[in-house]
Design a protein around this motif. Structure first.
Motif, mmCIF file in Angstrom:
data_model
loop_
_atom_site.group_PDB
_atom_site.id
_atom_site.type_symbol
_atom_site.label_atom_id
_atom_site.label_comp_id
_atom_site.label_asym_id
_atom_site.label_seq_id
_atom_site.Cartn_x
_atom_site.Cartn_y
_atom_site.Cartn_z
ATOM 1 N N ASP A 1 52.717 -37.956 -52.578
ATOM 2 C CA ASP A 1 53.820 -37.065 -52.725
ATOM 3 C C ASP A 1 53.138 -35.454 -53.049
ATOM 4 O O ASP A 1 53.607 -34.589 -52.484
ATOM 5 N N LEU A 2 52.240 -35.652 -53.761
ATOM 6 C CA LEU A 2 51.309 -34.425 -54.246
ATOM 7 C C LEU A 2 50.678 -33.801 -52.885
ATOM 8 O O LEU A 2 50.127 -34.615 -52.024
ATOM 9 N N PRO A 3 50.123 -32.435 -53.185
ATOM 10 C CA PRO A 3 49.600 -31.924 -52.095
ATOM 11 C C PRO A 3 48.171 -32.603 -52.140
ATOM 12 O O PRO A 3 47.702 -32.839 -53.238
ATOM 13 N N ILE A 4 47.344 -32.419 -51.138
ATOM 14 C CA ILE A 4 46.019 -33.044 -51.031
ATOM 15 C C ILE A 4 45.314 -32.314 -52.063
ATOM 16 O O ILE A 4 45.417 -30.867 -52.362
ATOM 17 N N GLY A 5 44.463 -33.032 -53.009
ATOM 18 C CA GLY A 5 43.798 -32.233 -54.022
ATOM 19 C C GLY A 5 44.577 -32.058 -55.139
ATOM 20 O O GLY A 5 43.797 -31.680 -56.357
ATOM 21 N N PHE A 6 45.730 -32.317 -55.363
ATOM 22 C CA PHE A 6 46.549 -32.121 -56.562
ATOM 23 C C PHE A 6 46.669 -33.622 -57.074
ATOM 24 O O PHE A 6 47.012 -34.671 -56.469
ATOM 25 N N VAL A 7 46.074 -33.739 -58.217
ATOM 26 C CA VAL A 7 46.004 -35.298 -58.922
ATOM 27 C C VAL A 7 46.633 -35.173 -60.381
ATOM 28 O O VAL A 7 46.563 -34.120 -61.047
ATOM 29 N N GLY A 8 47.263 -36.494 -60.916
ATOM 30 C CA GLY A 8 47.713 -36.436 -62.016
ATOM 31 C C GLY A 8 47.006 -37.525 -63.019
ATOM 32 O O GLY A 8 46.382 -38.590 -62.272
ATOM 33 N N ALA B 1 54.997 -32.557 -65.970
ATOM 34 C CA ALA B 1 56.458 -32.403 -66.181
ATOM 35 C C ALA B 1 56.638 -30.977 -66.174
ATOM 36 O O ALA B 1 57.758 -30.407 -65.539
ATOM 37 N N VAL B 2 55.752 -30.080 -66.492
ATOM 38 C CA VAL B 2 55.931 -28.350 -66.370
ATOM 39 C C VAL B 2 55.848 -28.321 -64.966
ATOM 40 O O VAL B 2 56.729 -27.351 -64.461
ATOM 41 N N PHE B 3 55.058 -28.763 -64.260
ATOM 42 C CA PHE B 3 54.832 -28.570 -62.777
ATOM 43 C C PHE B 3 56.246 -28.993 -62.274
ATOM 44 O O PHE B 3 56.612 -27.897 -61.255
ATOM 45 N N GLN B 4 56.691 -30.114 -62.470
ATOM 46 C CA GLN B 4 57.834 -30.570 -61.898
ATOM 47 C C GLN B 4 59.148 -29.587 -62.184
ATOM 48 O O GLN B 4 59.910 -29.363 -61.261
ATOM 49 N N ALA B 5 59.130 -29.281 -63.342
ATOM 50 C CA ALA B 5 60.082 -28.329 -63.622
ATOM 51 C C ALA B 5 60.183 -27.079 -63.008
ATOM 52 O O ALA B 5 60.930 -26.559 -62.508
ATOM 53 N N LEU C 1 48.511 -25.182 -48.853
ATOM 54 C CA LEU C 1 48.346 -26.666 -49.280
ATOM 55 C C LEU C 1 48.594 -27.502 -48.326
ATOM 56 O O LEU C 1 49.470 -27.302 -47.544
ATOM 57 N N LEU C 2 47.874 -28.536 -48.408
ATOM 58 C CA LEU C 2 48.168 -29.442 -47.121
ATOM 59 C C LEU C 2 48.601 -30.743 -47.892
ATOM 60 O O LEU C 2 48.286 -31.105 -48.977
ATOM 61 N N PHE C 3 49.311 -31.557 -46.852
ATOM 62 C CA PHE C 3 49.947 -32.852 -47.458
ATOM 63 C C PHE C 3 49.394 -34.113 -46.286
ATOM 64 O O PHE C 3 48.921 -33.529 -45.023
ATOM 65 N N LYS C 4 49.455 -35.279 -46.941
ATOM 66 C CA LYS C 4 48.863 -36.196 -46.107
ATOM 67 C C LYS C 4 50.242 -37.409 -46.122
ATOM 68 O O LYS C 4 50.598 -37.633 -47.443
ATOM 69 N N PRO C 5 50.228 -38.282 -45.237
ATOM 70 C CA PRO C 5 51.416 -39.324 -45.179
ATOM 71 C C PRO C 5 51.029 -40.243 -46.411
ATOM 72 O O PRO C 5 50.161 -40.410 -46.463
ATOM 73 N N GLY C 6 52.029 -40.659 -47.081
ATOM 74 C CA GLY C 6 52.052 -41.397 -48.222
ATOM 75 C C GLY C 6 51.571 -41.049 -49.457
ATOM 76 O O GLY C 6 51.295 -41.693 -50.385
ATOM 77 N N MET D 1 54.307 -30.566 -39.567
ATOM 78 C CA MET D 1 53.583 -31.444 -38.807
ATOM 79 C C MET D 1 53.626 -32.694 -39.151
ATOM 80 O O MET D 1 53.837 -33.879 -38.776
ATOM 81 N N TYR D 2 52.881 -32.584 -40.634
ATOM 82 C CA TYR D 2 52.831 -33.772 -41.391
ATOM 83 C C TYR D 2 54.233 -34.149 -42.242
ATOM 84 O O TYR D 2 54.553 -33.198 -42.717
ATOM 85 N N PRO D 3 54.374 -35.354 -42.040
ATOM 86 C CA PRO D 3 55.541 -35.538 -43.066
ATOM 87 C C PRO D 3 55.336 -35.283 -44.413
ATOM 88 O O PRO D 3 54.324 -35.799 -45.032
ATOM 89 N N ARG D 4 56.140 -34.346 -44.868
ATOM 90 C CA ARG D 4 55.800 -34.081 -46.413
ATOM 91 C C ARG D 4 56.320 -35.153 -47.438
ATOM 92 O O ARG D 4 55.587 -35.240 -48.294
ATOM 93 N N GLY D 5 57.373 -36.031 -47.205
ATOM 94 C CA GLY D 5 57.745 -37.128 -48.201
ATOM 95 C C GLY D 5 57.599 -36.700 -49.546
ATOM 96 O O GLY D 5 57.078 -37.385 -50.405
ATOM 97 N N TYR D 6 57.867 -35.502 -49.939
ATOM 98 C CA TYR D 6 57.765 -35.136 -51.402
ATOM 99 C C TYR D 6 58.877 -35.496 -52.318
ATOM 100 O O TYR D 6 59.710 -34.588 -52.399
ATOM 101 N N ASN D 7 58.665 -36.519 -52.718
ATOM 102 C CA ASN D 7 59.943 -37.034 -53.790
ATOM 103 C C ASN D 7 59.792 -36.694 -55.086
ATOM 104 O O ASN D 7 58.803 -37.037 -55.817
ATOM 105 N N LEU D 8 60.768 -36.061 -55.723
ATOM 106 C CA LEU D 8 60.616 -35.852 -57.296
ATOM 107 C C LEU D 8 61.568 -36.770 -57.936
ATOM 108 O O LEU D 8 62.646 -37.103 -57.177
ATOM 109 N N PRO D 9 61.392 -37.511 -58.906
ATOM 110 C CA PRO D 9 60.193 -37.029 -59.806
ATOM 111 C C PRO D 9 59.001 -37.852 -59.062
ATOM 112 O O PRO D 9 59.023 -38.794 -58.375
ATOM 113 N N MET D 10 57.781 -37.274 -59.223
ATOM 114 C CA MET D 10 56.507 -37.836 -58.670
ATOM 115 C C MET D 10 56.111 -38.917 -59.534
ATOM 116 O O MET D 10 56.476 -39.356 -60.495
ATOM 117 N N ARG D 11 55.614 -39.897 -58.582
ATOM 118 C CA ARG D 11 55.231 -41.068 -59.248
ATOM 119 C C ARG D 11 54.115 -40.896 -60.055
ATOM 120 O O ARG D 11 53.258 -39.941 -59.792
#
Ligand code: HEC
Ligand code: HEC
Length: 440
Positions: A87-94, A57-61, A80-85, A1-11
């Motif tokens: 890329d990573l799930p809510i609560g995942f930070v780099g 990079a390990v998570f992406q692989a 896990l939840l996502f919000k528009p704009g 229902m929420y646009p995932r917009g999950y593009n790899l590689p992550m910014r």
């Protein structure tokens, strides 16, 4: 229902929010800018990754290599939840540590959930399965992961990390205490951060909503930490999100912003029908019977007695209360920062805030009771097992149906006993109180 917009590689993720949030404000002076900065911290700040955190990079692989971590699987498998704009799930930070971008988790991972189909900040993520996520990660790290960094240095760091992680993964033992969705043993994390030995209790806690932040003065559910509110919250942050060792120091100014944001959180509006006449009747019963413990929820007054109810009085499952024992208190008193607090060993539980309670089944600290009606009924008549699934009963207010994780109250630590305070009510009063609770 929420646009995932999950593009790899992550910014790359913004860091340095702490520096930008260094304006001191008195606690709960909810200046809009402070609330805004607090919101940014809540969703985007990385509370300190270390050399042991998973390199991004390990998570992406893994996301390319292992179907369990594909972006489209993360919601389904781990809640896990996502919000528009984003890329990573809510609560995942780099954020970087030792020159390598790492994955870490922040407050919004557990404390942002869904109600009536909308993502609501401060709401518990009742579908989150971090135990499975960790176990799958450990399993995946036993196998080869094809990954290279952006520089020779980074690649060397990542290779070393993978080597150590594999050794750790091979010795990893899954917890015998199955959390299921929406539960987490946060005190085990606290103890680890404090350097205390792990406890053997089944202290899987139903993740609490944070709508009570304006009323509650003691944390966590056993009320162990009280006193200066900025210091209390700082410790919650340090203990639940920050990997760096906890040693003395001062409370940084950004804690005030985070506090202002938490105090601004509002429960979602209940979309289900409410019988206003019945609710008014229940309101009266509540003021006499429940408010002395749970507080007052009026448009003109939001208050809570902040009184710890002894275990012998509340009578719910005892395992969580035993976690924070006198030895742990004696240990943490040696920390100059923690020792400034009003510390209580686990003697009982603080009555939770009931703001938005209609949206957060199941109930009690361990999530052992499926509906509000059952919480107010004879403990002996509560369901012995139920499903933690997607189906909502708007009448008894809570979970229903036969889909989802099977919760078994007969497992030690999962008990559904206690909280007998609704037993003396007549059936009519009980239903009226449930009606009132729908409006909070
Ligand atoms: C991995 C999940 C998780 C993360 C991440 C997390 N929490 Fe929590 N939080 C919990 C659980 C579970 C509890 C209940 C702990 C207990 O009493 O045993 C809790 C309790 C709390 C409480 C007390 C609520 C109450 O009603 O007693 C506050 C406030 C809180 N968390 C704020 C935060 C903040 C701020 C952050 C970010 C720094 C954070 N949490 C990160 C899971 C999490
Ligand atoms: C003597 C104090 C006391 C009284 C009186 C009391 N409660 Fe509670 N209540 C508690 C405590 C303590 C807990 C936490 C128990 C646990 O989690 O194991 C609790 C938990 C709850 C919960 C679960 C909330 C959640 O998010 O899991 C609900 C709902 C609730 N009470 C409603 C009521 C209502 C309605 C009344 C009045 C009929 C009432 N209580 C009377 C102390 C009290």
């Amino acid at each position: 229902m929420y646009p995932r917009g999950y593009n790899l590689p992550m910014r790359r993720w913004l860091v340095g929010l702490v520096a930008s949030a260094a304006v001191a404000l008195p606690a709960y002076a909810a200046a809009p800018e402070a609330v805004q900065r607090g919101e940014q911290l809540f969703f985007e700040h990385s509370f300190g990754p270390t050399a042991s955190s998973v390199p991004m990079a390990v998570f992406q692989a893994l996301q390319h290599q292992d179907a369990r971590f594909r972006p489209e699987a993360l919601g389904e498998r781990y809640g896990l939840l996502f919000k528009p704009g984003r890329d990573l799930p809510i609560g995942f930070v780099g954020a970087p540590a030792l020159g390598v971008e790492r994955l870490s988790f922040n407050c919004s991972l557990c404390h942002t959930g869904q109600a009536a189909g909308k993502v609501v900040p401060g709401m518990a993520n009742t579908r989150l399965r971090m135990q499975e996520f960790e176990e799958d990660l450990m399993d995946a790290l036993k196998h080869d992961v094809e990954v290279s960094g952006t520089s020779t240095y980074e690649t060397a760091q990542i290779k070393l990390w993978l080597l150590l992680a594999r050794r750790q993964a091979e010795g990893f033992k899954p917890s015998p205490h199955r959390a299921g969705p929406g539960r987490f043993d946060l005190l085990q994390t606290f103890k680890k951060r404090l350097g205390l030995p792990p406890h053997g209790f089944n202290a899987q806690m139903d993740i609490p909503a944070l709508f009570g932040a304006r009323m509650l003065k003691r944390y966590p559910r056993d009320g162990a930490l009280g006193g200066d509110q900025d210091l209390v919250r700082y410790l919650i942050v340090r203990l639940s999100g920050d990997n760096s060792p906890l040693k003395g120091g001062k409370v940084p100014a950004w804690v005030t912003d985070l506090n202002a944001y938490l105090a601004s959180l509002e429960p979602p509006a209940n979309p289900y029908p409410v019988d206003r006449v019945r609710a008014a009747e229940g309101h009266k019963v509540f003021r006499n019977t429940c408010a002395p413990c749970h507080g007052v929820y009026e448009p003109y007054e939001l208050s809570h007695p902040n009184r710890i109810i002894p275990q012998a009085v509340v009578g719910t499952d005892p395992q969580r209360v035993q976690v924070w024992d006198a030895a742990s208190i004696a240990f943490v008193r040696r920390d100059p920062l923690i020792s400034q607090l009003d510390l209580q060993p686990g003697v009982g539980l603080l009555p939770p805030s009931l703001r938005g309670v209609w949206a957060t089944p199941p109930y009690l600290h361990n999530g052992s009771v499926p509906t509000l009606y059952d919480v107010l009924s004879d403990p002996g008549k509560r369901p012995a097992t139920f499903r933690r699934g997607p189906n909502y009963d708007p009448v008894k207010v809570g979970l229903t149906g036969d889909e989802g994780f099977l919760y078994d109250t007969r497992i030690p630590g999962n008990g559904n006993m206690g909280h007998p305070f609704g037993v003396p009510l007549s059936e009519r009063e009980r239903l009226a109180v449930v009606e009132y609770l729908k409006t909070l």
